[in-house]
Structure formats: C-alpha cells, structure tokens
Design a protein around this motif. Structure first.
Motif, PDB file in Angstrom:
ATOM      1  N   SER A 106       0.825  -1.203   0.000  1.00  0.00           N
ATOM      2  CA  SER A 106       0.000   0.000   0.000  1.00  0.00           C
ATOM      3  C   SER A 106       0.862   1.256   0.000  1.00  0.00           C
ATOM      4  CB  SER A 106      -0.922   0.022   1.220  1.00  0.00           C
ATOM      5  OG  SER A 106      -0.190   0.364   2.374  1.00  0.00           O
ATOM      6  N   ASN A 107       0.217   2.370  -0.321  1.00  0.00           N
ATOM      7  CA  ASN A 107       0.866   3.669  -0.242  1.00  0.00           C
ATOM      8  C   ASN A 107       1.232   4.012   1.198  1.00  0.00           C
ATOM      9  OD1 ASN A 107       1.736   5.968  -1.758  1.00  0.00           O
ATOM     10  ND2 ASN A 107       0.059   7.139  -0.886  1.00  0.00           N
ATOM     11  N   ASN A 108       0.515   3.418   2.151  1.00  0.00           N
ATOM     12  CA  ASN A 108       0.765   3.691   3.567  1.00  0.00           C
ATOM     13  C   ASN A 108       2.188   3.320   3.966  1.00  0.00           C
ATOM     14  OD1 ASN A 108      -1.986   3.626   3.016  1.00  0.00           O
ATOM     15  ND2 ASN A 108      -2.544   2.922   5.051  1.00  0.00           N
ATOM     16  N   LEU A 132       7.280   5.358   6.071  1.00  0.00           N
ATOM     17  CA  LEU A 132       8.742   5.438   6.022  1.00  0.00           C
ATOM     18  C   LEU A 132       9.217   6.881   5.921  1.00  0.00           C
ATOM     19  CD1 LEU A 132       9.732   2.508   3.627  1.00  0.00           C
ATOM     20  CD2 LEU A 132      10.315   2.711   6.041  1.00  0.00           C
ATOM     21  N   LEU A 133       8.525   7.665   5.110  1.00  0.00           N
ATOM     22  CA  LEU A 133       8.955   9.036   4.850  1.00  0.00           C
ATOM     23  C   LEU A 133       8.497  10.020   5.921  1.00  0.00           C
ATOM     24  CD1 LEU A 133       8.241   9.085   1.031  1.00  0.00           C
ATOM     25  CD2 LEU A 133      10.457   9.602   2.036  1.00  0.00           C
ATOM     26  N   PHE A 134       7.219   9.922   6.276  1.00  0.00           N
ATOM     27  CA  PHE A 134       6.606  10.953   7.116  1.00  0.00           C
ATOM     28  C   PHE A 134       6.290  10.483   8.538  1.00  0.00           C
ATOM     29  CE2 PHE A 134       5.411  11.902   2.711  1.00  0.00           C
ATOM     30  CZ  PHE A 134       5.857  13.214   2.597  1.00  0.00           C
ATOM     31  N   GLY A 135       6.418   9.202   8.780  1.00  0.00           N
ATOM     32  CA  GLY A 135       6.153   8.696  10.114  1.00  0.00           C
ATOM     33  C   GLY A 135       4.751   8.171  10.326  1.00  0.00           C
ATOM     34  N   ASN A 136       3.755   8.777   9.643  1.00  0.00           N
ATOM     35  CA  ASN A 136       2.369   8.346   9.851  1.00  0.00           C
ATOM     36  C   ASN A 136       1.520   8.735   8.645  1.00  0.00           C
ATOM     37  OD1 ASN A 136      -0.519   8.582  10.808  1.00  0.00           O
ATOM     38  ND2 ASN A 136       0.413   7.745  12.667  1.00  0.00           N
ATOM     39  N   HIS A 137       1.047   7.728   7.917  1.00  0.00           N
ATOM     40  CA  HIS A 137       0.247   7.972   6.714  1.00  0.00           C
ATOM     41  C   HIS A 137      -1.053   8.695   7.048  1.00  0.00           C
ATOM     42  CE1 HIS A 137      -2.051   7.171   3.041  1.00  0.00           C
ATOM     43  NE2 HIS A 137      -3.004   6.696   3.820  1.00  0.00           N
ATOM     44  N   GLU A 138      -1.747   8.269   8.083  1.00  0.00           N
ATOM     45  CA  GLU A 138      -3.067   8.827   8.374  1.00  0.00           C
ATOM     46  C   GLU A 138      -2.977  10.306   8.749  1.00  0.00           C
ATOM     47  OE1 GLU A 138      -4.674   6.151  11.291  1.00  0.00           O
ATOM     48  OE2 GLU A 138      -5.382   4.738   9.761  1.00  0.00           O
ATOM     49  N   LYS A 139      -1.965  10.669   9.527  1.00  0.00           N
ATOM     50  CA  LYS A 139      -1.795  12.085   9.879  1.00  0.00           C
ATOM     51  C   LYS A 139      -1.440  12.918   8.652  1.00  0.00           C
ATOM     52  CE  LYS A 139      -0.583  11.496  14.756  1.00  0.00           C
ATOM     53  NZ  LYS A 139       0.458  11.709  15.786  1.00  0.00           N
ATOM     54  N   PHE A 190     -15.535  17.505   6.226  1.00  0.00           N
ATOM     55  CA  PHE A 190     -16.199  16.343   6.807  1.00  0.00           C
ATOM     56  C   PHE A 190     -15.278  15.604   7.777  1.00  0.00           C
ATOM     57  CE2 PHE A 190     -17.911  16.957   2.442  1.00  0.00           C
ATOM     58  CZ  PHE A 190     -19.136  17.490   2.822  1.00  0.00           C
ATOM     59  N   ALA A 191     -15.843  14.617   8.471  1.00  0.00           N
ATOM     60  CA  ALA A 191     -15.115  13.954   9.556  1.00  0.00           C
ATOM     61  C   ALA A 191     -14.070  12.965   9.066  1.00  0.00           C
ATOM     62  CB  ALA A 191     -16.105  13.236  10.480  1.00  0.00           C
ATOM     63  N   ASP A 192     -14.295  12.340   7.914  1.00  0.00           N
ATOM     64  CA  ASP A 192     -13.399  11.273   7.444  1.00  0.00           C
ATOM     65  C   ASP A 192     -12.176  11.852   6.731  1.00  0.00           C
ATOM     66  OD1 ASP A 192     -15.030  12.205   5.423  1.00  0.00           O
ATOM     67  OD2 ASP A 192     -15.239  10.253   4.434  1.00  0.00           O
ATOM     68  N   LYS A 193     -11.356  12.560   7.469  1.00  0.00           N
ATOM     69  CA  LYS A 193     -10.216  13.285   6.899  1.00  0.00           C
ATOM     70  C   LYS A 193      -9.040  12.366   6.546  1.00  0.00           C
ATOM     71  CE  LYS A 193     -10.988  17.901   8.878  1.00  0.00           C
ATOM     72  NZ  LYS A 193     -12.414  17.816   8.781  1.00  0.00           N
ATOM     73  N   GLN A 194      -9.134  11.080   6.853  1.00  0.00           N
ATOM     74  CA  GLN A 194      -8.069  10.148   6.507  1.00  0.00           C
ATOM     75  C   GLN A 194      -8.357   9.403   5.203  1.00  0.00           C
ATOM     76  OE1 GLN A 194      -7.704   7.644   9.963  1.00  0.00           O
ATOM     77  NE2 GLN A 194      -6.852   9.269  11.226  1.00  0.00           N
ATOM     78  N   GLY A 229      -0.106  -3.131   4.847  1.00  0.00           N
ATOM     79  CA  GLY A 229      -0.425  -1.753   5.204  1.00  0.00           C
ATOM     80  C   GLY A 229      -1.776  -1.242   4.779  1.00  0.00           C
ATOM     81  N   TYR A 230      -2.716  -2.114   4.461  1.00  0.00           N
ATOM     82  CA  TYR A 230      -4.014  -1.646   3.970  1.00  0.00           C
ATOM     83  C   TYR A 230      -5.016  -1.417   5.090  1.00  0.00           C
ATOM     84  CZ  TYR A 230      -2.587  -2.296  -0.806  1.00  0.00           C
ATOM     85  OH  TYR A 230      -1.924  -2.176  -1.996  1.00  0.00           O
TER      86      TYR A 230
END
Length: 344
Positions: free
Chosen positions: A39-41, A46-53, A66-70, A271-272
């Motif tokens: 996955s892209n995650n 690896l690069l940014f520390g946290n995909h969702e953030k 909206f609420a689903d910002k991830q 990572g999905y």
C-alpha cells in the motif's frame, strides 16, 4: 500443515512438523509463489512517520469539511469538485494530483538534513524542484535512507528475490530499493482508461516474463510519471473498476503475469485499511476475480486497536477471500520473515 497421528493415537514418526504462518510464507517465497501487495501507507510511514496524519493534513489544506479526513479518495473528490466549480465546470483531472504531489514535497523538505537542503537549493532552481517527480525529490533529499543498518519493509522485500511486486503507491520507492539491492526492476501500470493505451508497454504481445533479477513492480493505481494514470478520486476508483472489468483478458489491461501471480501465489497484503478505496478496488477488482478454490493461503497484516473493528475485519476477510489476518505491525512481521529466511 499439522502433524498427523497414527491409528494408535501416537504421533507418526513420518509426519511433517507443524508449520506456523511465517513458515508457510517462507516456503512460498522459496518457491517464488508469494506476491506482496504494497500500500501507499508503507512508503508514507517510512517518509513521514504516519500515513493517516499526512492525509489529515492534506484534508486540512484542501479545507475538507467532513469527519473522514483520513480518506484520500474522498478528500481528492472534494478538491476536484471544488476546482471544477471555480473553473466554471472545466475539468482538469491533473490539478488535484499536482496539488497532492506539491503538498507531499512541502511536507518532506523540513524532514531533510538542513545542510543538505541548503546545498540542494544552491544547485537546483526552485522551478526545477517544483516540477520534479516526488520520488526523485525524495531521493535528492536522501529520504528515506535505505542505507541504514536496520532494514525497512521495502528493503526486506528486495531480499526475498521475487519476480512480481504489486503496489497501489504512485511512487517508485520499491524500484529504488530493488535497484539498491542490485536488481533491474521494470515499472508497469494498468491501462484502465482509453487515453493510457497509447503509452509504451511491456505487455502488448504477452511475451514479457518478470524474473527475480529483473522483477516487475506493477503500479495498479497508476504512477506519478503519468498523472493521467493515477487513480485518486472516488469517481476514478469506480472508473478504474469498470475499465479493468472490460479489459480483464487483454494483456495491457491487467497483464497475464500479474493475473497468474494473483491466482497461483500466496498474497501478502501490507499496510491496507479495510475502509480505504485502494483496498476495496484491489479486493473487488483483482483478488476476488482471481480467487479460486485452489488459491494458496493468503495473509493480510492489520494494525487495529479497536476490538470491534478487529472482529469485523477478521470475519470480512476470512469470508470474502479466506485471508488469514495477522494483527501486528508490518515491520515486525517482515522482520520475522527475514529472520526465518536467513536461518533456513
């Protein structure tokens, strides 16, 4: 495979020792019958520390209300609709993608070594940096650092010497890791929309055969070199499903070597998020289409703290495609695989 008992109830001396999931995966690796799906995650972590953030920050930059910002697909869809409204309906399918790549660069350079970044600014004009592919930009900043003593997920994947890697990442960090390991990877994409079919392809005549020395890295949802190939918005994910359904038997739609690997290999999903559009398209468009009763056992790695989500995900994956779910960090499991392979 569980050890069998004799008719007298004792364990047979000829029975095979019981193998756990890691051993089974290692056997598939030795037989070149494991297909990692990345996955892209993985690269974002690896690069940014946290995909969702990172995606939450992109949502904020796009003023997503909206609420689903991830959810990258929904955030991209929102940004695309807004841009079309501002341009009086004129559609620019590349603008959201360009904005996303620019956003990634803006958030990556502060993580680079300050002295190195100063040198880059002296050597490269800003316009050149702005137009550079994100993977090349990261390489210029020496991020992520694949030369560290501690292996990362991508580096371990290169050590497995597999012929095919599938990824839903738009970037070529998997290729970079393979090149660093002395391999000669080939990048492939899905020709899911008509205007992509004019691009050069290794798959036209069906003769291309990937090898561990020259493996295929197949970018299912497109690659940044061709922004028109990138599947980002919700609408594009639906169009992608429609496109590959029409071209399933056509070599360039989903090439034969990829379809064969999907059918005959153990799949290792890395990572999905079950709620993500990338996973849903992957599952409905490729995995379920390729799945049959003879398909080897496949594994999905999930990291979920919520027990209710764990129960739901487990049931969903077991019932839909008979996946085993391992609830542990991706890197921990990859390290276990690497250690077992080295010890054998």
């Amino acid at each position: 495979m569980k050890a069998k008992a004799s008719i007298f109830g004792a364990k047979s001396p000829f029975a095979a020792e019981s193998k756990d999931t890691i051993d089974e995966l290692c056997d598939q690796i030795r037989n070149q019958k494991l297909l990692p799906i990345i996955s892209n995650n993985i690269t974002d972590d690896l690069l940014f520390g946290n995909h969702e953030k990172l995606i939450e920050a992109f949502a904020e930059a796009q003023e997503y209300p909206f609420a689903d910002k991830q959810n990258l697909a929904r955030v991209s869809q929102y940004a695309d609709i807004n841009q079309r409204a501002e341009n009086k309906g004129r559609k620019n399918v590349y603008q959201v993608k360009k904005d996303y790549i620019t956003f990634l660069k803006d958030n990556l350079w502060p993580l680079a070594d300050e002295d190195l970044w100063a040198e880059v600014l002296e050597e490269k004009p800003v316009d050149e940096l702005r137009s550079m592919l994100f993977t090349d930009f990261a390489q210029l900043l020496e991020l992520p650092n694949f030369s560290d003593d501690q292996l990362d997920t991508l580096a371990i994947l290169t050590e497995l010497s597999l012929p095919v890697y599938v990824t839903t990442s738009y970037h070529t960090f998997m290729e970079r890791a393979l090149i660093a390991a002395g391999r000669k990877p080939v990048s492939g994409i899905s020709y899911w929309r008509p205007n992509l079919k004019g691009l050069a392809s290794y798959f036209v005549d069906g003769s291309y055969a990937p090898t561990p020395e020259a493996p295929l890295v197949y970018h299912l949802l497109g690659i940044e070199q061709y922004p028109e190939s990138m599947v980002m918005t919700e609408d594009e994910h639906l169009d992608f499903l429609a496109g590959i359904s029409e071209d399933w038997q056509w070599q360039e739609g989903i090439p034969g070597c990829v379809r064969q690997a999907l059918s005959n290999s153990s799949l290792l999903l890395l990572g999905y998020n079950l709620w993500g559009w990338d996973f849903r398209v992957l599952l409905r468009g490729l995995i379920k289409r390729s799945f049959n009763e003879n398909s080897p056992q496949s594994v999905s790695i999930q990291v979920r703290e919520d027990e209710q989500e764990r129960v739901y995900f487990q049931k969903y994956l077991e019932n839909e495609v008979e996946f085993e779910v391992l609830w542990e960090p991706t890197m921990d499991l990859m390290q276990q695989i690497y250690d077992r392979m080295r010890a054998s």
